[in-house]
Design a protein around this motif. Structure first.
Motif, PDB file in Angstrom:
ATOM      1  N   LEU A   6      32.038  59.701  28.703  1.00  0.00           N
ATOM      2  CA  LEU A   6      32.296  60.848  27.844  1.00  0.00           C
ATOM      3  C   LEU A   6      33.501  60.543  26.973  1.00  0.00           C
ATOM      4  N   GLU A   7      33.336  60.693  25.663  1.00  0.00           N
ATOM      5  CA  GLU A   7      34.442  60.463  24.736  1.00  0.00           C
ATOM      6  C   GLU A   7      34.673  61.727  23.929  1.00  0.00           C
ATOM      7  N   ILE A   8      35.871  62.272  24.048  1.00  0.00           N
ATOM      8  CA  ILE A   8      36.210  63.505  23.343  1.00  0.00           C
ATOM      9  C   ILE A   8      36.125  63.267  21.839  1.00  0.00           C
ATOM     10  N   GLY A   9      35.407  64.157  21.154  1.00  0.00           N
ATOM     11  CA  GLY A   9      35.221  64.019  19.716  1.00  0.00           C
ATOM     12  C   GLY A   9      33.952  63.291  19.358  1.00  0.00           C
ATOM     13  N   LYS A  10      33.295  62.668  20.334  1.00  0.00           N
ATOM     14  CA  LYS A  10      32.032  61.966  20.076  1.00  0.00           C
ATOM     15  C   LYS A  10      30.893  62.657  20.821  1.00  0.00           C
ATOM     16  N   ASN A  11      30.854  62.494  22.105  1.00  0.00           N
ATOM     17  CA  ASN A  11      29.776  63.125  22.870  1.00  0.00           C
ATOM     18  C   ASN A  11      30.293  64.147  23.878  1.00  0.00           C
ATOM     19  N   ALA A  12      31.563  64.529  23.718  1.00  0.00           N
ATOM     20  CA  ALA A  12      32.142  65.507  24.645  1.00  0.00           C
ATOM     21  C   ALA A  12      33.220  66.323  23.931  1.00  0.00           C
ATOM     22  N   ARG A  13      33.491  67.500  24.497  1.00  0.00           N
ATOM     23  CA  ARG A  13      34.529  68.384  23.957  1.00  0.00           C
ATOM     24  C   ARG A  13      35.480  68.757  25.083  1.00  0.00           C
ATOM     25  N   LEU A  14      36.783  68.672  24.785  1.00  0.00           N
ATOM     26  CA  LEU A  14      37.783  69.074  25.765  1.00  0.00           C
ATOM     27  C   LEU A  14      37.908  70.591  25.742  1.00  0.00           C
ATOM     28  N   VAL A  15      37.489  71.233  26.828  1.00  0.00           N
ATOM     29  CA  VAL A  15      37.539  72.688  26.921  1.00  0.00           C
ATOM     30  C   VAL A  15      38.918  73.151  27.377  1.00  0.00           C
ATOM     31  N   ALA A  16      39.459  72.469  28.375  1.00  0.00           N
ATOM     32  CA  ALA A  16      40.765  72.886  28.917  1.00  0.00           C
ATOM     33  C   ALA A  16      41.413  71.727  29.642  1.00  0.00           C
ATOM     34  N   TYR A  17      42.727  71.699  29.593  1.00  0.00           N
ATOM     35  CA  TYR A  17      43.523  70.754  30.379  1.00  0.00           C
ATOM     36  C   TYR A  17      44.653  71.580  30.964  1.00  0.00           C
ATOM     37  N   GLY A  18      44.473  71.968  32.231  1.00  0.00           N
ATOM     38  CA  GLY A  18      45.364  72.939  32.853  1.00  0.00           C
ATOM     39  C   GLY A  18      46.837  72.555  32.832  1.00  0.00           C
ATOM     40  N   GLY A  19      47.679  73.585  32.734  1.00  0.00           N
ATOM     41  CA  GLY A  19      49.121  73.368  32.753  1.00  0.00           C
ATOM     42  C   GLY A  19      49.767  73.808  34.046  1.00  0.00           C
ATOM     43  N   LEU A  20      48.941  74.190  35.029  1.00  0.00           N
ATOM     44  CA  LEU A  20      49.469  74.687  36.288  1.00  0.00           C
ATOM     45  C   LEU A  20      48.896  73.877  37.438  1.00  0.00           C
ATOM     46  N   VAL A  21      49.768  73.408  38.311  1.00  0.00           N
ATOM     47  CA  VAL A  21      49.336  72.662  39.488  1.00  0.00           C
ATOM     48  C   VAL A  21      48.909  73.655  40.567  1.00  0.00           C
ATOM     49  N   ASP A  22      47.699  73.475  41.077  1.00  0.00           N
ATOM     50  CA  ASP A  22      47.200  74.346  42.134  1.00  0.00           C
ATOM     51  C   ASP A  22      48.057  74.170  43.385  1.00  0.00           C
ATOM     52  N   ALA A  23      48.528  75.270  43.908  1.00  0.00           N
ATOM     53  CA  ALA A  23      49.453  75.217  45.040  1.00  0.00           C
ATOM     54  C   ALA A  23      48.806  74.658  46.299  1.00  0.00           C
ATOM     55  N   ASN A  24      47.498  74.823  46.436  1.00  0.00           N
ATOM     56  CA  ASN A  24      46.812  74.362  47.641  1.00  0.00           C
ATOM     57  C   ASN A  24      46.335  72.916  47.534  1.00  0.00           C
ATOM     58  N   THR A  25      45.702  72.577  46.404  1.00  0.00           N
ATOM     59  CA  THR A  25      45.131  71.226  46.261  1.00  0.00           C
ATOM     60  C   THR A  25      46.080  70.243  45.592  1.00  0.00           C
ATOM     61  N   ARG A  26      47.146  70.737  44.978  1.00  0.00           N
ATOM     62  CA  ARG A  26      48.106  69.912  44.234  1.00  0.00           C
ATOM     63  C   ARG A  26      47.382  69.098  43.158  1.00  0.00           C
ATOM     64  N   THR A  27      46.487  69.776  42.454  1.00  0.00           N
ATOM     65  CA  THR A  27      45.740  69.135  41.377  1.00  0.00           C
ATOM     66  C   THR A  27      45.799  70.002  40.129  1.00  0.00           C
ATOM     67  N   VAL A  28      45.489  69.379  38.989  1.00  0.00           N
ATOM     68  CA  VAL A  28      45.401  70.085  37.712  1.00  0.00           C
ATOM     69  C   VAL A  28      43.992  69.884  37.164  1.00  0.00           C
ATOM     70  N   PRO A  29      43.296  70.936  36.736  1.00  0.00           N
ATOM     71  CA  PRO A  29      41.923  70.777  36.241  1.00  0.00           C
ATOM     72  C   PRO A  29      41.874  70.338  34.783  1.00  0.00           C
ATOM     73  N   ALA A  30      40.875  69.535  34.487  1.00  0.00           N
ATOM     74  CA  ALA A  30      40.517  69.203  33.114  1.00  0.00           C
ATOM     75  C   ALA A  30      39.017  69.445  32.993  1.00  0.00           C
ATOM     76  N   ILE A  31      38.608  70.127  31.919  1.00  0.00           N
ATOM     77  CA  ILE A  31      37.202  70.491  31.750  1.00  0.00           C
ATOM     78  C   ILE A  31      36.662  69.861  30.471  1.00  0.00           C
ATOM     79  N   LEU A  32      35.578  69.106  30.621  1.00  0.00           N
ATOM     80  CA  LEU A  32      34.900  68.480  29.487  1.00  0.00           C
ATOM     81  C   LEU A  32      33.495  69.055  29.381  1.00  0.00           C
ATOM     82  N   GLU A  33      33.109  69.414  28.165  1.00  0.00           N
ATOM     83  CA  GLU A  33      31.755  69.933  27.923  1.00  0.00           C
ATOM     84  C   GLU A  33      30.917  68.838  27.279  1.00  0.00           C
TER      85      GLU A  33
END
Length: 529
Positions: free
Chosen positions: A399-426
């Motif tokens: 998946l390449e943003i701007g070619k065959n994918a779109r960046l929907v979100a790149y989270g700015g908050l670290v999940d307190a339980n999983t210690r991860t940040v979400p990134a969503i590609l459409e």
């Protein structure tokens, strides 16, 4: 020692010169049967090169040539064993003709043509040179409209066997090579590819899940307690395609309190009688109005009472229709077009208010939600895309943003339980092959790249923690090589140590090559003689 090598080479050349006197039979070690070639073939097929013989592996964009032949000697028949493979699928060339041509050196062209032998993939032309000196050797495969020209460069045609022996260097065979014949390669799913230098994009690992788009899913719920009825003869089912606004079922609300069907029927009868009375009264007053016996105000009031009675009758009939057959009831419609992905009820089932009945999702476009570990966030300079696979063996989907994918979100908050940040590609979901809820092996590009020697990921195997490749040294000889793997970028893996660009590696069939090294008997000999 030199004299001994020379004697061995002379003996080998003598064997090559006596090929036409050999038995005109083909023998396969694999099945132990003998086959009788046609008279015009008239030569044996040999396995690996004999001492003093010449073997060459050559590629064009269409085919691979692995040829073995003895030194070329004036007025002496030299039998070629040319193994030809189509690179599109690595299958044996089983038709067409092979032209062997000698040109240059100030002499006329010499050529000989052969068709495929009784063993598919092997051509056995015999050249009898008529001129000595340096000549250009070409082998040209023609198959219908396809042609593969293998230019093997300059070769020497010697005046006699003695001169050939004096000029031929005795090649020392590399130790530890794995023999895996063309006949064995042609029988399995086999392929090789050259290592190339390419820009390899760095990436970080993430936990990925395939999800529906926010606007690409809908849940149909019961707005009240009642009974579900089918809108058609076919109640909604998994995989069914639906359109926005389509009625999928009807909900008949459950009667409350002391209400029953008899009471609803009585209400209709009462409303009908009230309407008849209101109509009669309106008509009576209208007649008196023409005689100016009543005030116009009373007529207007009578007309309003009639309309109200008509509305009450209509409502009573609808209430009763809700609990009867046909299309009565509250229509349950889908707000979006898509596919039915969940059905939580059946026709005739009793449901409660708020209960989820059907789930609709648009599968043409989906989201990849990747959860990036907090420890990897500092490596990401610019999120440019990524790739994922369903498992370690499946092909990666890039998946390449701007070619065959779109960046929907790149989270700015670290999940307190999983210690991860979400990134969503459409991205688009071709043929709807991906299913919602799938967990996928995900890598997200960090925006950093470097040039590395790279090979297809399928070429690399893990052996007790070591990254191993099988390198093609010659058409039927392979080397097991431990390398240092680096960046993975989609279906490519960078090799930082142990391999140079241009070396050819096994991309399919590595297991069988490994088996040929550890248990040759299990693979069979497979070479025709």
């Amino acid at each position: 020692m030199k004299n001994l090598n020379r004697l061995l080479l002379i003996s080998t050349l003598a064997s090559a010169l006596s090929l036409t006197a050999c038995s005109k039979k083909e023998h396969s070690h694999e099945d132990g049967e003998h086959e009788h070639p046609s008279h015009e073939e008239g030569h044996q097929e040999h396995g690996h090169g004999h001492g003093g013989g010449i073997s060459v592996t050559h590629y064009t964009t269409e085919a691979e040539l692995f040829v073995e032949y003895p030194p070329l000697i004036l007025n002496t028949e030299s039998a070629f064993a040319a193994h030809l493979t189509w690179l599109k699928d690595f299958s044996a060339v089983n038709q067409g003709q092979l032209l062997v041509s000698l040109t240059g050196g100030g002499h006329p062209e010499e050529r000989v043509v052969a068709t495929v032998s009784q063993t598919a993939g092997i051509f056995r032309p015999v050249m009898k040179p008529q001129y000595i000196g340096k000549r250009r050797l070409q082998l040209i495969l023609t198959d219908g409209t396809q042609q593969s020209v293998h230019d093997l460069g300059e070769v020497e045609v010697y005046p006699d066997a003695k001169t050939a022996t004096e000029h031929q260097a005795v090649a020392e065979e590399e130790s530890g090579l794995i023999a895996f014949t063309k006949e064995q390669q042609w029988k399995i799913d086999f392929a090789t590819a050259p290592a190339v230098t390419r820009a390899m994009r760095d990436s970080v690992s993430a936990i990925g899940v395939i999800k529906p788009r926010a606007a690409g899913q809908a849940i149909v719920t019961a707005i009240s307690t009642g009974i579900i009825k089918s809108a058609t003869n076919d109640f909604p089912h998994l995989g069914q395609k639906v359109l926005a606004g389509q009625t999928l079922a009807y909900l008949s609300p459950r009667l409350g309190g002391d209400a029953d069907l008899a009471a609803l029927s009585l209400a209709i009868e009462q409303a009908s009688i009230t309407l008849d009375q209101a109509s009669y009264e309106r008509k009576r007053l209208e007649s008196l109005l023409t005689l100016e016996a009543v005030a116009e105000k009373r007529v207007i009031e009578a007309r309003q009472q009639e309309r109200l009675a008509q509305a009450n009758l209509t409502a009573a009939r609808k209430r009763l229709a809700t609990y009867q057959g046909g299309e009565g009831g509250i229509a349950l419609k889908t707000p979006i077009s898509g596919t039915v992905v969940a059905v939580n009820t059946t026709a005739g089932a009793s449901v409660e208010a708020g209960q989820s009945l059907l789930q609709i999702a648009d599968l043409d476009k989906v989201w990849l939600e990747a959860k990036i570990p907090e420890s990897e966030l500092s490596r990401i300079q610019t999120l440019t895309g990524g790739f994922f696979s369903l498992n370690s063996l499946s092909q990666a989907i890039a998946l390449e943003i701007g070619k065959n994918a779109r960046l929907v979100a790149y989270g700015g908050l670290v999940d307190a339980n999983t210690r991860t940040v979400p990134a969503i590609l459409e991205f688009s979901n071709p043929q709807q092959q991906l299913r919602l809820g799938m967990t996928v092996n995900t890598q997200l590009y960090t925006g950093v790249a470097q040039n590395l020697v790279a090979v297809p990921a399928s070429a690399l195997s893990d052996e007790n923690g070591q990254s191993v490749l099988f390198v093609l040294k010659e058409g039927e000889s392979f080397e097991r090589r431990v390398v240092k793997a680096s960046i993975r970028d989609g279906d490519w893996v960078g090799i930082s140590q142990g391999l140079i660009a241009g070396e050819r590696v096994v991309t399919r069939g590595a297991y069988q090559v490994r088996l040929a090294a550890t248990a040759p008997a299990a693979m069979g000999h497979g070479h025709a003689h």
